[in-house]
Design an enzyme around this catalytic site. Sequence first.
Site, mmCIF file in Angstrom:
data_model
loop_
_atom_site.group_PDB
_atom_site.id
_atom_site.type_symbol
_atom_site.label_atom_id
_atom_site.label_comp_id
_atom_site.label_asym_id
_atom_site.label_seq_id
_atom_site.Cartn_x
_atom_site.Cartn_y
_atom_site.Cartn_z
ATOM 1 N N CYS A 1 3.138 -1.291 -12.624
ATOM 2 C CA CYS A 1 3.415 -0.145 -13.505
ATOM 3 C C CYS A 1 4.630 -0.493 -14.347
ATOM 4 O O CYS A 1 5.609 0.234 -14.385
ATOM 5 C CB CYS A 1 3.600 1.136 -12.708
ATOM 6 S SG CYS A 1 4.913 1.045 -11.499
ATOM 7 N N GLU B 1 1.794 -2.548 4.348
ATOM 8 C CA GLU B 1 3.056 -2.275 3.658
ATOM 9 C C GLU B 1 4.172 -2.953 4.434
ATOM 10 O O GLU B 1 4.392 -2.658 5.611
ATOM 11 C CB GLU B 1 3.284 -0.755 3.579
ATOM 12 C CG GLU B 1 4.694 -0.344 3.193
ATOM 13 C CD GLU B 1 5.173 -0.906 1.833
ATOM 14 O OE1 GLU B 1 4.414 -0.848 0.858
ATOM 15 O OE2 GLU B 1 6.315 -1.420 1.795
ATOM 16 N N ALA C 1 0.763 -1.248 0.000
ATOM 17 C CA ALA C 1 0.000 0.000 0.000
ATOM 18 C C ALA C 1 0.795 1.300 0.000
ATOM 19 O O ALA C 1 0.238 2.341 -0.345
ATOM 20 C CB ALA C 1 -0.964 -0.004 1.179
ATOM 21 N N ASP D 1 -1.091 -4.285 -5.646
ATOM 22 C CA ASP D 1 -0.382 -3.345 -6.533
ATOM 23 C C ASP D 1 1.099 -3.672 -6.348
ATOM 24 O O ASP D 1 1.788 -3.080 -5.525
ATOM 25 C CB ASP D 1 -0.717 -1.904 -6.109
ATOM 26 C CG ASP D 1 -0.133 -0.871 -7.053
ATOM 27 O OD1 ASP D 1 -0.056 -1.161 -8.252
ATOM 28 O OD2 ASP D 1 0.241 0.221 -6.587
ATOM 29 N N LYS E 1 -3.312 4.388 -3.633
ATOM 30 C CA LYS E 1 -4.509 3.595 -3.913
ATOM 31 C C LYS E 1 -5.358 3.409 -2.654
ATOM 32 O O LYS E 1 -6.578 3.406 -2.710
ATOM 33 C CB LYS E 1 -4.111 2.273 -4.551
ATOM 34 C CG LYS E 1 -3.418 2.570 -5.881
ATOM 35 C CD LYS E 1 -3.042 1.433 -6.706
ATOM 36 C CE LYS E 1 -2.341 1.906 -7.976
ATOM 37 N NZ LYS E 1 -1.042 2.585 -7.767
HETATM 38 N N1 SAM Z 1 -0.012 0.904 -3.979
HETATM 39 C C1 SAM Z 1 0.986 1.928 -3.708
HETATM 40 C C2 SAM Z 1 0.388 3.285 -4.024
HETATM 41 O O1 SAM Z 1 -0.535 3.370 -4.824
HETATM 42 O O2 SAM Z 1 0.825 4.276 -3.426
HETATM 43 C C3 SAM Z 1 2.263 1.669 -4.447
HETATM 44 C C4 SAM Z 1 2.826 0.323 -4.140
HETATM 45 S S1 SAM Z 1 4.374 -0.053 -4.855
HETATM 46 C C5 SAM Z 1 3.989 -0.328 -6.505
HETATM 47 C C6 SAM Z 1 4.697 -1.650 -4.239
HETATM 48 C C7 SAM Z 1 4.945 -1.758 -2.764
HETATM 49 O O3 SAM Z 1 5.203 -3.137 -2.451
HETATM 50 C C8 SAM Z 1 6.142 -0.983 -2.254
HETATM 51 O O4 SAM Z 1 5.741 -0.071 -1.272
HETATM 52 C C9 SAM Z 1 7.066 -2.047 -1.674
HETATM 53 O O5 SAM Z 1 7.738 -1.628 -0.499
HETATM 54 C C10 SAM Z 1 6.128 -3.193 -1.383
HETATM 55 N N2 SAM Z 1 6.814 -4.505 -1.322
HETATM 56 C C11 SAM Z 1 8.120 -4.769 -1.537
HETATM 57 N N3 SAM Z 1 8.374 -6.086 -1.355
HETATM 58 C C12 SAM Z 1 7.222 -6.669 -1.012
HETATM 59 C C13 SAM Z 1 6.847 -8.008 -0.682
HETATM 60 N N4 SAM Z 1 7.711 -9.003 -0.692
HETATM 61 N N5 SAM Z 1 5.566 -8.227 -0.369
HETATM 62 C C14 SAM Z 1 4.664 -7.231 -0.351
HETATM 63 N N6 SAM Z 1 4.962 -5.948 -0.675
HETATM 64 C C15 SAM Z 1 6.230 -5.667 -0.993
#
Ligand code: SAM
Length: 442
Positions: free
Chosen positions: A230, A132, A109, A177, A114
């Site tokens: 993305c 997160e 998150a 996401d 989002k």
């Molecule tokens: N949804 C967010 C927004 O709209 O602001 C953006 C999310 S970003 C694309 C993906 C997120 O996944 C990052 O904050 C990252 O730290 C987290 N992430 C990294 N490794 C992960 C893991 N193994 N499992 C779940 N989340 C992870």
Amino acid sequence: MTDKNLPEKFLLRMKNMLGDEFESFLKCFDSQPKKGIRLNTLKCSKEKLESLLEPEKSPTSELSYFYEGKVGAMPLHAAGAFYSQEPSASSAVTVLDPKPGDYVLDMCAAPGGKSTQIASLLNGEGLIWSNEVVKSRANILLSNMERMGVRNAVISSAYPNVLSKKLGGFFDKVLVDAPCSGEGMFRKNDEAITEWSEEHVKSCAERQLEIMRSAANLVKKDGILVYSTCTFSMEENEELVKKFLEACPEYLQEEINVPFGRKAFDNKSLRLFPMDEGEGHFVAKFRRTADNFEYPRLTEYKEDKKDLEGQKLFKELFNIKPWGVIKNIGDKFIIMPKDKLPDFKGITILRAGVILSELVGKHTEPHHSVFAAVKPCEVKMNADFKDGDENLHKYLKGEEIEVDENFKGYTLVSVEGVALGFGKASGGRLKNKYPKGLRLIN
Ligand code: SAM
């Protein structure tokens, strides 16, 4: 040809993917993506935002606009009237389509683009659980959710497999996401370019499948799971979808029909290329068709004697009834989300609900969180300022400001009717209570 130093292998992959459209894709790298904002309906009306900023509507969500102005130091931004978000980033939540009353999990998150969009669409009914895994990023998420005045949120910092074990079948809708290779960021972020490699794409795809397998267990029967990235790579998008459906046959993929973007290469998912005014967003939607198991036991929060002081304080500050049960937890009083919640044991929870007050020295002080989550009509005392009033700038810097001589005690400070924070008034002056970590430096 673009000036950007794009990796040869990346260019070759895109040429193979896009064929005739490759040249127009490449041309997009000569310009920056359009910037945007997203209205926060929890705090501000459409009419107000449109008349104050005159932004241009975007088709990707009913709350999104193109807007090129600088927003960082705007009091309306600090007050959470809107969230700064490139419009095509809102498309995944448009597909998820949260409705008031839904229980929604946003698995990855931070920083909260989002989650705050979901919170607006829930309009205080149901639950937004924002998770997160990276703790420092989870704190930024928390701060954004607080700024947007979300009352019905749980914010956690846990690995997806931990949530999966504890919260099986709890959610109507889950958004993944996913962390990705970020090819859609190449136009505005050179660091994303230097980090790119084919190996990185492959390792992202492996991690994405792992996250999706955990997410699959969290959705109730007939519930919706949305996956988004993305990035452009097939491995992290259409191929990931195929692998997920093989691994989790209780899910069916649903076709996405929205008035923006284009059909992805699987003919069911959605893609937004820069040529479609998108930044590489990919969205896929699934429905869970099989029964749940291991549904968590829920706790109903009830008031007891320890909570009376919190109720009294709420009554002193506001002229509404609390929207949830007020609980004394440690040195704080918390207004819990109004729905039942599962047991939090074993999950790192940063916040559930809104902090009403905390102990500062020997005194209980109201908390910024509750003043960010109320409307001017709900408070006993309110100092409202027009956008552009220099008092707002002073307030955001942490300075004392002048207020009505009749104001006495804890007072909401707002901009154009949007709650910003609070202070303590006496003798025509307002002592500043805006949190130090949020203050403007100059
Ligand atoms: N949804 C967010 C927004 O709209 O602001 C953006 C999310 S970003 C694309 C993906 C997120 O996944 C990052 O904050 C990252 O730290 C987290 N992430 C990294 N490794 C992960 C893991 N193994 N499992 C779940 N989340 C992870």
